[in-house]
Design a protein around this motif. Structure first.
Motif, PDB file in Angstrom:
ATOM      1  N   VAL A  84       0.848  -1.197   0.000  1.00 44.53           N
ATOM      2  CA  VAL A  84       0.000   0.000   0.000  1.00 44.53           C
ATOM      3  C   VAL A  84       0.880   1.242   0.000  1.00 44.53           C
ATOM      4  O   VAL A  84       0.684   2.164  -0.796  1.00 44.53           O
ATOM      5  N   SER A  85       1.865   1.264   0.877  1.00 44.90           N
ATOM      6  CA  SER A  85       2.790   2.388   0.952  1.00 44.90           C
ATOM      7  C   SER A  85       3.517   2.575  -0.382  1.00 44.90           C
ATOM      8  O   SER A  85       3.659   3.697  -0.874  1.00 44.90           O
ATOM      9  N   ALA A  86       3.965   1.483  -0.977  1.00 49.05           N
ATOM     10  CA  ALA A  86       4.666   1.559  -2.261  1.00 49.05           C
ATOM     11  C   ALA A  86       3.751   2.093  -3.359  1.00 49.05           C
ATOM     12  O   ALA A  86       4.168   2.926  -4.177  1.00 49.05           O
ATOM     13  N   ARG A  87       2.494   1.639  -3.397  1.00 50.52           N
ATOM     14  CA  ARG A  87       1.552   2.127  -4.406  1.00 50.52           C
ATOM     15  C   ARG A  87       1.272   3.615  -4.227  1.00 50.52           C
ATOM     16  O   ARG A  87       1.193   4.356  -5.198  1.00 50.52           O
ATOM     17  N   GLU A  88       1.096   4.020  -2.990  1.00 52.49           N
ATOM     18  CA  GLU A  88       0.794   5.427  -2.731  1.00 52.49           C
ATOM     19  C   GLU A  88       1.939   6.335  -3.165  1.00 52.49           C
ATOM     20  O   GLU A  88       1.708   7.458  -3.574  1.00 52.49           O
ATOM     21  N   GLN A  89       3.149   5.852  -3.051  1.00 52.36           N
ATOM     22  CA  GLN A  89       4.311   6.668  -3.386  1.00 52.36           C
ATOM     23  C   GLN A  89       4.947   6.264  -4.713  1.00 52.36           C
ATOM     24  O   GLN A  89       6.101   6.561  -4.983  1.00 52.36           O
ATOM     25  N   ARG A  90       4.186   5.628  -5.555  1.00 50.48           N
ATOM     26  CA  ARG A  90       4.683   5.142  -6.848  1.00 50.48           C
ATOM     27  C   ARG A  90       5.366   6.245  -7.651  1.00 50.48           C
ATOM     28  O   ARG A  90       6.307   5.984  -8.388  1.00 50.48           O
ATOM     29  N   GLY A  91       4.917   7.482  -7.529  1.00 53.28           N
ATOM     30  CA  GLY A  91       5.495   8.597  -8.281  1.00 53.28           C
ATOM     31  C   GLY A  91       6.964   8.836  -7.997  1.00 53.28           C
ATOM     32  O   GLY A  91       7.683   9.389  -8.832  1.00 53.28           O
ATOM     33  N   MET A  92       7.439   8.413  -6.833  1.00 53.66           N
ATOM     34  CA  MET A  92       8.854   8.603  -6.480  1.00 53.66           C
ATOM     35  C   MET A  92       9.731   7.442  -6.933  1.00 53.66           C
ATOM     36  O   MET A  92      10.953   7.563  -6.967  1.00 53.66           O
ATOM     37  N   ALA A  93       9.132   6.335  -7.309  1.00 56.05           N
ATOM     38  CA  ALA A  93       9.885   5.106  -7.569  1.00 56.05           C
ATOM     39  C   ALA A  93      10.977   5.272  -8.613  1.00 56.05           C
ATOM     40  O   ALA A  93      12.098   4.802  -8.417  1.00 56.05           O
ATOM     41  N   ASP A  94      10.692   5.923  -9.713  1.00 57.17           N
ATOM     42  CA  ASP A  94      11.661   6.041 -10.797  1.00 57.17           C
ATOM     43  C   ASP A  94      12.222   7.452 -10.935  1.00 57.17           C
ATOM     44  O   ASP A  94      12.757   7.808 -11.989  1.00 57.17           O
ATOM     45  N   ALA A  95      12.111   8.245  -9.892  1.00 59.15           N
ATOM     46  CA  ALA A  95      12.616   9.613  -9.946  1.00 59.15           C
ATOM     47  C   ALA A  95      14.143   9.604 -10.047  1.00 59.15           C
ATOM     48  O   ALA A  95      14.804   8.724  -9.493  1.00 59.15           O
TER      49      ALA A  95
END
Length: 182
Positions: A84-95
């Motif tokens: 859930v935490s990873a999905r919510e912050q998905r926008g930062m994953a490939d920054a």
């Protein structure tokens, strides 16, 4: 139940208190919020559940808000092993590394100023928008920031509640933040 009730909402409405409490804790860590939402079951539909959640959120004390905020990881550092935490912050994953470093520095400055992590409803936001949100809010007064945090927590709760009651499966604690199946 009404015709707009989902199997997930029915499971939530009929779950024993401990099971429902656990599911609600995954939505919001404020004990006051959890108990108030729990006490108002059953809900006829998601709209009623969200409306109740919003009203309870509006009445939380600063201490209740601090309890809820403390359960959220910093932007750019989702809780390891928490989908859930990873999905919510998905926008930062490939920054890019520089953007991540800048966001981390802003997060640390925000935390130093306000005494808690920067909280934003990150679902659907890009890394640049998340960074810009920290930049924009770091100059707020503590009072103004507390009200923004209340609003952001409310948005997060609304998304998580939808995942709670619309999720397929046999348990009421299977949640997503974007409404997709877990």
């Amino acid at each position: 139940m009404t015709s707009s009730s989902t199997p997930g909402l029915t499971r939530f409405n009929t779950a024993d208190d401990d099971e429902a409490r656990t599911a609600l804790r995954a939505v919001c860590a404020s004990g006051a919020w959890v108990e108030a939402v729990l006490a108002r079951r059953p809900y006829p539909d998601l709209t009623a559940l969200r409306t109740t959640s919003d009203a309870i959120m509006a009445a939380l004390t600063p201490a209740d808000l601090a309890e809820a905020t403390a359960a959220h990881p910093p932007i750019g550092r989702p809780t390891p092993g928490d989908p859930v935490s990873a999905r919510e912050q998905r926008g930062m994953a490939d920054a890019p590394a520089g953007l991540k470093a800048e966001t981390l520095a802003l997060n640390l400055a925000y935390q130093e100023k306000f005494g808690h992590v920067f909280l934003v409803c990150a679902t659907g936001l890009s890394a640049a928008r998340l960074r810009d949100a920290v930049r924009a809010r770091i100059g707020n007064t503590p009072e103004r920031e507390r009200e923004i945090v209340r609003e952001e927590l409310g948005k997060i709760n609304r998304i998580r509640l939808a995942g709670l009651v619309e999720a397929p499966g046999d348990t009421p604690d299977r949640t997503t933040t974007d409404g997709s199946p877990p």
